[in-house]
Design an enzyme around this catalytic site. Structure first.
Site, PDB file in Angstrom:
ATOM      1  CD  GLU A 189      -7.946   6.264   6.488  1.00 18.70           C
ATOM      2  OE1 GLU A 189      -7.103   5.521   5.564  1.00 18.70           O
ATOM      3  OE2 GLU A 189      -7.136   7.118   5.411  1.00 18.70           O
TER       4      GLU A 189
ATOM      5  CG  ASN B 167      -5.251  -0.210   5.804  1.00 15.45           C
ATOM      6  OD1 ASN B 167      -5.974   0.182   7.116  1.00 15.45           O
ATOM      7  ND2 ASN B 167      -5.047   0.463   4.564  1.00 15.45           N
TER       8      ASN B 167
ATOM      9  CG  ASP C  89      -3.162  11.097   5.538  1.00 12.62           C
ATOM     10  OD1 ASP C  89      -1.823  10.643   5.802  1.00 12.62           O
ATOM     11  OD2 ASP C  89      -4.317  10.291   4.351  1.00 12.62           O
TER      12      ASP C  89
ATOM     13  CD  GLU D 163      -0.846   8.037   1.247  1.00 13.48           C
ATOM     14  OE1 GLU D 163      -0.494   8.222   2.159  1.00 13.48           O
ATOM     15  OE2 GLU D 163      -2.307   8.443   1.017  1.00 13.48           O
TER      16      GLU D 163
ATOM     17  CD  GLU E 248      -3.217   1.195   2.014  1.00 14.26           C
ATOM     18  OE1 GLU E 248      -3.387  -0.281   2.120  1.00 14.26           O
ATOM     19  OE2 GLU E 248      -3.995   2.049   2.339  1.00 14.26           O
ATOM     20  NE  ARG E 249      -1.949   4.674  -0.237  1.00  9.62           N
ATOM     21  CZ  ARG E 249      -3.574   5.467  -1.151  1.00  9.62           C
ATOM     22  NH1 ARG E 249      -2.895   6.045  -2.725  1.00  9.62           N
ATOM     23  NH2 ARG E 249      -4.493   5.956  -0.800  1.00  9.62           N
TER      24      ARG E 249
HETATM   25  O1  GCW Z   1      -2.522   8.700   4.209  1.00  6.52           O
HETATM   26  C1  GCW Z   1      -3.362   7.419   3.967  1.00  6.52           C
HETATM   27  C2  GCW Z   1      -3.182   6.771   3.139  1.00  6.52           C
HETATM   28  C3  GCW Z   1      -3.683   4.998   3.157  1.00  6.52           C
HETATM   29  C4  GCW Z   1      -2.988   4.461   4.689  1.00  6.52           C
HETATM   30  C5  GCW Z   1      -3.726   5.376   5.641  1.00  6.52           C
HETATM   31  C6  GCW Z   1      -3.386   5.262   7.073  1.00  6.52           C
HETATM   32  C7  GCW Z   1      -2.481   2.530   5.726  1.00  6.52           C
HETATM   33  O2  GCW Z   1      -4.300   6.860   1.867  1.00  6.52           O
HETATM   34  O3  GCW Z   1      -3.033   4.575   2.315  1.00  6.52           O
HETATM   35  O4  GCW Z   1      -3.497   3.307   4.893  1.00  6.52           O
HETATM   36  O5  GCW Z   1      -3.257   6.873   5.321  1.00  6.52           O
HETATM   37  O6  GCW Z   1      -2.087   6.162   7.702  1.00  6.52           O
HETATM   38  O7  GCW Z   1      -3.147   4.269   7.499  1.00  6.52           O
END
Ligand code: GCW
Length: 668
Positions: free
Chosen positions: A276, A192, A355, A383, A150-151
């Site tokens: 999320e 996640n 974020d 990211e 992820e990312r």
């Molecule tokens: O910035 C967001 C990201 C998600 C990430 C989330 C997090 C792992 O877009 O991809 O999930 O933060 O930090 O939990």
């Protein structure tokens, strides 16, 4: 022939300086037993590295093998057992170590000095104690068990493929690489936690995880895993994950007993709950503290910790709603329970409060929380900062965060003080970065992104180092010893963050990115969405009112920060649109209007990015072809990206405001 992955700062190519240095032939060690596993790694690193770089044979002598290895039950203990000094005496170098890990860091210190071609005699003439700045210095992998990340912007995971764990040469080399910059903990799976990853705490993966933990332990690195908060339901067959439910507690007790028996090196867990779409205690009307404490109490007997993320916010916001503010959420959700978290819980606080944008204020939880263990979370995976296509050396940003005065106390009140454990009597503290690695041969996609991996570790260990020192060490150790090349690349790295900010995020606004991928410009991409990420621009002005007249977020800070942020006349320019909705004609401290700042910074950002690329091109004949080509090709893409950002942002705000550029440049 199969190509080898890069050795980065452990390449140890032959060095000219220190060739006749007798002191490197005899190194005495006090404070770490020879028989310890980490001591053995240190000895082999020293011998191999020095022999490769200088073609010498080094004898390592231990003062005694009886030095006791202390057990660690707090961050302060960690700092003690990881502290070392190196001094030059007549017979050679002497390392005084607080324990085996300290000896390992001292070994890498010596190797770095040689690799950077600094004189051993000068560097170690005076005895200096090196004490890590932060007790916990961690990397968080967002690697999934199917091999995706992820990312991730540098290939697939080198930990997993097709739901299996990979253990090979690279596992060890990864441990070596990160230990060499001082990392002492790794969370090996995505926060996640889904699908196969939910089964990491079951028989299916124990054997491999145990082996991985042993490899890390040889290099003083603790193994941590992300935990699925709803495991009781997903793999346990219960119908609840309520942290106060007796059946839930009983299930976890039994599970943890099994997990720690099978993976003896395991140090703890990282948990993303109620965030999320991930499950958490809120589902059962419980607090975040209830959830964290339940798990922490159970893992306590294994001397383990629960790292609990504060990234809890409403991700289903109505964009019409101007009261709900995502920036507020961390503080609103976690402050009321300050003092309730048990002593083996650490709250991991993402920076910024939104974020990982290129510019955000520091989270007000840092300096807000006083009775809770806390650590800072940053992201070196790029990211929102260019996907390791665009060059963006993030250490200057991290330095600013660390230097931020929170005014939580008369003194020792900076973020650096808080996460080092100096400010409050906390049991644990530290810093974590969402890592930027993958199975690309150069580990980080863009070769220059390696500077963020290197730099994060170095900064976590020695927060006094400057961005320039860190950049220079990286370049010398991994790219070149030619002074003109070093100067050019350091310049590229050191200017890159400011340039990226210029062509993407004016005055702290952020979020004008392509939704989902987060690469490339889309001014309204998130404007009418559910994620709480808005610029609120209309024909008169732009920005989010987070003052006392708006969402009130500014008041979450201690004074005088609260008053400064609350007042558009006092708020620093670079954050003014984060805190205020202002007319395009508002005059900034810089003397420019908001709209002119937008135009200027975007034109400049694109121009300066072109300058960086041109500088790189001049290095063609002086660089390894692969490194040159890798970065050149990325610069090509960066320029396309920067131009789009520049033209789209400028055109958008020109069309909204109707105010022309004072300098009459081309706007579409
Ligand atoms: O910035 C967001 C990201 C998600 C990430 C989330 C997090 C792992 O877009 O991809 O999930 O933060 O930090 O939990």
């Amino acid at each position: 022939m199969k190509k080898e992955y890069a050795k980065l700062w452990l390449a140890y190519s032959p060095r000219k300086n220190n060739r006749d240095c007798a002191a490197l032939k005899k190194i005495r060690v006090a404070g770490a037993p020879a028989s310890d596993r980490i001591s053995q790694s240190a000895v082999s690193e020293l011998k191999n590295g020095l022999s490769a770089m200088l073609d010498i044979e080094t004898e390592v002598l231990f003062d005694s093998d009886t030095a006791e290895v202390r057990s660690i039950t707090s961050g302060k203990d960690l700092l003690e057992v990881e502290s070392y000094s190196i001094s030059l005496v007549e017979t050679g170098l002497v390392i005084e170590a607080g324990g085996p890990a300290a000896f390992l860091y001292a070994a890498f210190d010596i190797l770095r000095t040689v690799s950077c071609e600094k004189s051993i005699a000068d560097t170690y003439a005076e005895k200096k104690t090196h004490r890590p700045s932060d007790p916990l210095r961690m990397l968080n992998h967002w690697d999934n068990m199917d091999g995706s990340i992820e990312r991730g912007y540098s290939g697939n995971s080198f930990f997993y493929e097709d739901n299996e764990i990979i253990i090979d040469e690279r596992t060890k080399d990864y441990a070596r690489l990160i230990a060499a910059v001082g990392i002492n903990g790794v969370v090996i799976n995505n926060v996640n936690v889904k699908d196969a990853a939910s089964y990491m705490i079951t028989e299916r993966y124990f054997e491999k995880l145990a082996r991985m933990g042993e490899i890390f332990a040889d290099y003083g690195i603790g193994l941590y895993m992300s935990l699925n908060y709803a495991s009781t339901i997903e793999i346990g067959g219960l119908d609840s994950a309520d942290p106060l439910d007796e059946n839930v507690i009983a299930w976890w007790k039994e599970k943890m007993a099994e997990v720690f028996r099978r993976i003896p090196t395991l140090k703890g867990f990282l948990v993303k709950a109620d965030s999320e779409g991930r499950p958490g205690p809120f589902t059962y009307g419980r607090t975040q503290a209830d959830g964290a404490n339940m798990l922490a109490d159970i893992v306590k007997e294994y001397n383990a910790i629960i790292i609990w993320r504060c990234f809890v916010y409403n991700c289903k916001q109505d964009w019409r709603d101007r009261k709900t503010d995502r920036a507020r959420a961390g503080y609103d959700n976690f402050m009321p329970m300050d003092g309730d978290y048990h002593d083996n819980v650490i709250l991991q606080i993402k920076n910024g409060p939104m974020d990982f944008q290129i510019r955000e204020p520091v989270s007000p939880l840092l300096g807000g929380l006083r009775k809770t263990n806390q650590m800072l979370e940053v992201q070196i995976a790029q990211e929102y900062t260019g996907h390791q296509i665009d060059v963006c050396f993030l250490i200057p940003e991290f330095k600013e965060i660390l230097a931020f005065k929170t005014y939580c106390k008369e003194e020792d009140d900076t973020v650096a003080d808080i996460i080092s454990g100096k400010t409050f009597a906390s049991r644990y503290s530290g810093i974590a970065a969402v890592t930027n690695t993958g199975n690309d041969l150069n580990w980080t996609g863009n070769y220059l992104a390696g500077a963020n991996l290197f730099g994060f570790g170095r900064l976590a260990f020695e927060n006094e180092l400057s961005s320039a020192q860190i950049a220079e060490e990286f370049v010398r150790m991994t790219i070149s010893s030619d002074e003109s090349v070093i100067a050019a690349i350091c310049d590229i790295l050191l200017r890159s963050r400011e340039i990226y900010e210029k062509y993407t995020s004016p005055l702290g606004i952020g979020w004008m990115v392509q939704p989902a991928t987060h690469y490339g410009c889309s001014v309204d991409g998130y404007e009418y969405d559910r994620w709480g990420t808005y610029h609120r621009a209309d024909h008169l002005g732009i920005g989010v009112d987070r003052s006392d007249k708006g969402t009130g977020y500014a008041l979450q800070y201690n004074e005088p920060n609260a008053s400064i942020y609350n007042d558009p006349g006092k708020c620093p320019d670079e954050l003014v649109l984060f805190f205020h909705h202002l007319p395009y004609t508002h005059v900034l401290h810089s003397g420019k209007t908001v709209i002119q700042h937008i135009y200027d910074s975007h034109f400049e950002g694109y121009e300066e990015a072109r300058g960086l690329a041109a500088k790189w091109d001049t290095l063609k004949d002086k660089l390894d072809e692969e490194i040159f080509e890798n970065v050149r090709e990325r610069f090509e893409r960066q320029l396309v990206n920067a131009r789009e950002w520049c033209d789209q942002v400028n055109s958008y705000f020109y069309r909204k405001s109707g105010i022309p550029d004072e300098k009459g440049r081309e706007i579409w």
